[in-house]
Every structure is written in C-alpha cells, then in structure tokens.
Design an enzyme around this catalytic site. Structure first.
Site, PDB file in Angstrom:
ATOM      1  N   GLN A 243       5.767 -55.080  -1.682  1.00 15.45           N
ATOM      2  CA  GLN A 243       4.481 -55.874  -2.064  1.00 15.45           C
ATOM      3  C   GLN A 243       3.856 -55.419  -3.373  1.00 15.45           C
ATOM      4  O   GLN A 243       2.575 -56.085  -3.792  1.00 15.45           O
ATOM      5  CB  GLN A 243       3.570 -56.220  -0.930  1.00 15.45           C
ATOM      6  CG  GLN A 243       4.021 -56.752   0.472  1.00 15.45           C
ATOM      7  CD  GLN A 243       3.340 -56.561   1.707  1.00 15.45           C
ATOM      8  OE1 GLN A 243       2.040 -55.726   1.758  1.00 15.45           O
ATOM      9  NE2 GLN A 243       3.671 -57.297   2.715  1.00 15.45           N
TER      10      GLN A 243
ATOM     11  N   HIS B 194       0.921 -53.499   1.672  1.00 12.98           N
ATOM     12  CA  HIS B 194      -0.431 -53.627   1.947  1.00 12.98           C
ATOM     13  C   HIS B 194      -1.304 -52.748   0.953  1.00 12.98           C
ATOM     14  O   HIS B 194      -1.984 -51.777   1.230  1.00 12.98           O
ATOM     15  CB  HIS B 194      -0.886 -53.073   3.388  1.00 12.98           C
ATOM     16  CG  HIS B 194      -0.099 -53.723   4.455  1.00 12.98           C
ATOM     17  ND1 HIS B 194      -0.604 -53.644   6.014  1.00 12.98           N
ATOM     18  CD2 HIS B 194       0.808 -54.883   4.552  1.00 12.98           C
ATOM     19  CE1 HIS B 194       0.091 -54.407   6.752  1.00 12.98           C
ATOM     20  NE2 HIS B 194       0.748 -55.071   5.793  1.00 12.98           N
TER      21      HIS B 194
ATOM     22  N   GLU C 290      -8.252 -63.441   8.829  1.00  9.83           N
ATOM     23  CA  GLU C 290      -9.735 -63.705   9.268  1.00  9.83           C
ATOM     24  C   GLU C 290     -10.446 -63.405   7.821  1.00  9.83           C
ATOM     25  O   GLU C 290      -9.808 -63.134   6.618  1.00  9.83           O
ATOM     26  CB  GLU C 290     -10.281 -62.788  10.072  1.00  9.83           C
ATOM     27  CG  GLU C 290     -10.229 -61.162   9.318  1.00  9.83           C
ATOM     28  CD  GLU C 290     -10.544 -60.202  10.550  1.00  9.83           C
ATOM     29  OE1 GLU C 290     -10.259 -60.334  11.668  1.00  9.83           O
ATOM     30  OE2 GLU C 290     -11.032 -58.991  10.024  1.00  9.83           O
TER      31      GLU C 290
ATOM     32  N   TYR D 201     -15.281 -53.463   9.770  1.00 12.57           N
ATOM     33  CA  TYR D 201     -14.681 -54.840  10.082  1.00 12.57           C
ATOM     34  C   TYR D 201     -13.618 -54.876  11.037  1.00 12.57           C
ATOM     35  O   TYR D 201     -12.848 -55.684  11.277  1.00 12.57           O
ATOM     36  CB  TYR D 201     -14.289 -55.465   8.741  1.00 12.57           C
ATOM     37  CG  TYR D 201     -15.689 -55.905   8.189  1.00 12.57           C
ATOM     38  CD1 TYR D 201     -16.216 -57.140   8.308  1.00 12.57           C
ATOM     39  CD2 TYR D 201     -16.209 -54.999   7.427  1.00 12.57           C
ATOM     40  CE1 TYR D 201     -17.642 -57.469   7.744  1.00 12.57           C
ATOM     41  CE2 TYR D 201     -17.719 -55.353   6.862  1.00 12.57           C
ATOM     42  CZ  TYR D 201     -18.198 -56.547   6.911  1.00 12.57           C
ATOM     43  OH  TYR D 201     -19.361 -57.055   6.446  1.00 12.57           O
TER      44      TYR D 201
ATOM     45  N   TYR E 217       3.927 -57.471  15.424  1.00 10.57           N
ATOM     46  CA  TYR E 217       5.153 -58.403  15.311  1.00 10.57           C
ATOM     47  C   TYR E 217       6.108 -58.144  16.300  1.00 10.57           C
ATOM     48  O   TYR E 217       7.113 -59.036  16.349  1.00 10.57           O
ATOM     49  CB  TYR E 217       5.711 -58.072  13.939  1.00 10.57           C
ATOM     50  CG  TYR E 217       4.743 -58.251  12.742  1.00 10.57           C
ATOM     51  CD1 TYR E 217       4.284 -59.596  12.423  1.00 10.57           C
ATOM     52  CD2 TYR E 217       4.040 -57.329  12.005  1.00 10.57           C
ATOM     53  CE1 TYR E 217       3.339 -59.745  11.393  1.00 10.57           C
ATOM     54  CE2 TYR E 217       3.256 -57.309  10.963  1.00 10.57           C
ATOM     55  CZ  TYR E 217       2.850 -58.923  10.557  1.00 10.57           C
ATOM     56  OH  TYR E 217       2.213 -58.949   9.666  1.00 10.57           O
TER      57      TYR E 217
END
Length: 365
Positions: free
Chosen positions: A74, A138, A231, A241, A252
């Site tokens: 990513q 990530h 979210e 959070y 997963y």
C-alpha cells in the site's frame, strides 16, 4: 460541539445517479489531488510520480524533485496538499512511504513548486514516522491544515495492532505539527514521559480520509476497520479512539481481534459513525459550495472495496442519510475533493486510473 450517539449505517443504502464527466485518464494508481490557484491540479501516483494537469494543456510529464518512495504493498507516493500560504511560498506538501531498507513508514516533506511548475525545489523532509515497522501495509497518510498554523497527519499502525496504543511510537496516531515540522507547545503529550510530543490522538488503525468540517471547525477522520467496523471519528486532543481494544470488526480469519474488549472499551472514544460491513473507505471531503444546493451539508467518502462514492447527509455532527454514487462504474474511489468550481472530483485507484468530475444527475451540470 454537538455529540450524538454513534449510528450504524444501513447495509444497502439507496444507489443514486450522478452526472459523470471524465477529465483525464491514463493515471497510474492515482492517490490524491490538490487544486492550484491557477486552475491546474497536482495528482500523486502511488508508484512515485507527481503530475500536473492543466485544462487545456493536458497531463504533464512527472515533476522533478519528488522524494524517492517505497512503492510496495500500500506504500508509495500518497497525499498532496498546498501550503495555506501557497500564493506566497509555493510550498507543496507530500506524504509518502519511506524505507530504511527492511521496513518502511510514513514521511512528510515539502518543496517549492518551480515558477514553470516543472518540479519541486529544495524538498525537505519535515516528519518521519518512527520506528519504521511496515512491511507494506497501513500507512494512513492524509494531510490536513487547520487554518491556524498547524498540519495534521493521519498515520496507520503499519499492521502492528498494539502499537496504536503505545504513546512512545507514532503508529496508529494523528499527529499535529507546525508548518515547518516543529512541535506545537500545546500538543496534549508535550512534556509527558514516555510519550511522543507530536501525538494529537491515538488508537487509530489505518486512516484513509481526514478533513476539517467547515461548519463546526472539528477535525473528522475515517479509517479502515478489520473485517467490518470502518468508522468515522471526531478527533480531539489526547483522546484514545480504541484500536485494537475497541472495534466493531473481527479478524479477516473470522476470529475476534485478540486485544479487543468488545465494541467499546473503558477510556476510549466511540466512533461518530461506523459500518458493520466495511466499504473500505478512503478520501473524505465536505461539500459547502453553492453550485449544487442538493449536496449542501454533506460529506463525501471514497470506497475502495465497495467501488463507489458514499454521500452522507449531516445534521450538525449527526449522520442522517446515506447514498451510494458511481455504483455502476465499479471503480475503486481513492480520493474525493470539492473543486474550486463547486463540482466534486474523484480519483479512481487503477492503472489506468481516471480523474472524474461529478454533479447531481438532476442538476444538468
């Protein structure tokens, strides 16, 4: 500030038509865009190139002066944002994945756009996510200026869950810096032993969208859950959070998250809004233009997994409606922005990818 109990999105909201105009194609996994005052658009491509689109004029060659990026998984060249004083200083801020050879992390720097707009000059790294822990996952990476001399950077936890709760690490955090990369004296963890002073909030998983709500001035952030539990959070200084202690998702594999206490956990903030089935949300943009009154009081969010664009209707900080747009195009939507002309623009994450311009179907725009 209005706070309401977090709501869960309907599983299958209404699909709504939009008028779509392709602006440019041939992009290589575009990640983000920024509109220049002269009408051009800077577009990042994840493999490591920054392009300038002019209409008329077309797409430029890759701009020079862009830092080397770790384009794996990513990672790569990610967000782009213009300095709040761009008209004077011509600074362009970039976030990107940076490697130390084995692992990688998010870095942020800035350079001056040359007078002929052919490249960035004197690029300087202002921030590095430490330690570097990612094997390609990530990175987060959204950049937001608050108009008060601060830069917010959303950082993923590099797929290392517990680090989101570790205040001595920069994984799974939103950080707040001055525009030159220095740390504001009023950040919540300044002077606290064992905590990084850059941190503004923590307990985030993989933030992919972030924007200032133009009506309240609040910082909104969205992030990927695991399997379920994407979210939206209203980000406040020093708050936790929840990830991975509190989540609406599961692993997963179908098993629970090992660290999770449940959907809530003591000392953590609940999301403002969440999805039981993850759309794989990405870029975020509030709509406050006058061109299309039907879209007023909305926030647009790209969806990679659902391959659509989500429009949430707002009443203060409460989500009161949801629509899906671009469903028939089956395109991964990576970024969404309100253009200076009042249209909505999106980037499709593909090779070749596109920049699209949107208007409500009934508007005739």
């Amino acid at each position: 500030m209005l706070w309401t109990k977090p709501a869960q999105a309907a599983e299958e909201p209404a699909s709504v038509a939009a008028r779509v105009t392709p602006v440019v194609g041939g992009l290589d996994h575009p990640w983000a865009m920024a509109f220049l005052p002269d009408g051009g658009v800077l577009i990042t491509e994840r493999p490591g190139t920054l392009r300038l689109l002019r209409t008329p004029g077309g797409l430029s060659k890759p701009l020079t002066g862009v830092p080397k990026v770790a384009a794996r998984g990513q990672g790569g060249l990610l967000d782009v944002a213009l300095s709040p004083d761009f008209a004077k200083d011509r600074y362009v801020y970039l976030s990107y994945a940076e490697s130390d050879g084995d692992k990688s992390g998010t870095a942020v720097g800035r350079g001056r756009l040359s007078d002929d707009a052919s490249g960035l000059e004197d690029f300087k790294v202002l921030f590095r996510q430490m330690p570097k822990l990612s094997s390609g996952l990530h990175f987060g990476s959204r950049l937001v200026f608050d108009g008060k001399g601060h830069l917010f950077i959303a950082l993923g936890e590099n797929n290392q869950r517990p680090t989101a709760q570790d205040l001595d690490k920069l994984q799974g955090k939103v950080v707040r810096l001055k525009l030159d990369g220095s740390v504001p004296e009023d950040n919540p963890f300044v002077g606290k032993t064992g905590a990084r002073p850059e941190i503004w909030s923590y307990g985030h998983r993989n933030p992919q969208g972030m924007a200032i709500n133009p009506w309240s001035g609040d910082l909104w952030e969205n992030e990927h859950g695991p399997r379920g539990g994407d979210e939206i959070n209203l980000v406040q200084p020093g708050k936790n959070y929840g990830w991975p202690l509190a989540t609406h998702g599961i692993n997963y594999s179908g098993l629970r998250i090992p660290e999770a206490k449940g959907e809530t956990a003591p000392g953590t903030e609940p999301p403002l809004f969440w999805w039981a089935k993850s759309p794989a949300i990405s870029g975020m943009a509030f709509y406050d233009a006058d061109r299309f009154p039907a879209w007023k009081n909305s926030v647009f969010i790209g969806a990679l997994g659902n391959q659509n664009l989500i429009r949430l209707t707002l009443d203060g900080n409460r989500v009161v409606g949801q629509e899906w747009l671009l469903v028939d195009r089956k395109s991964r939507i990576r970024d969404v922005r309100q253009g200076p002309d009042g249209y909505v623009y999106v980037l499709t994450d593909a090779s070749p990818g596109q920049l699209l311009r949107l208007a409500p179907a009934e508007s005739g725009g």
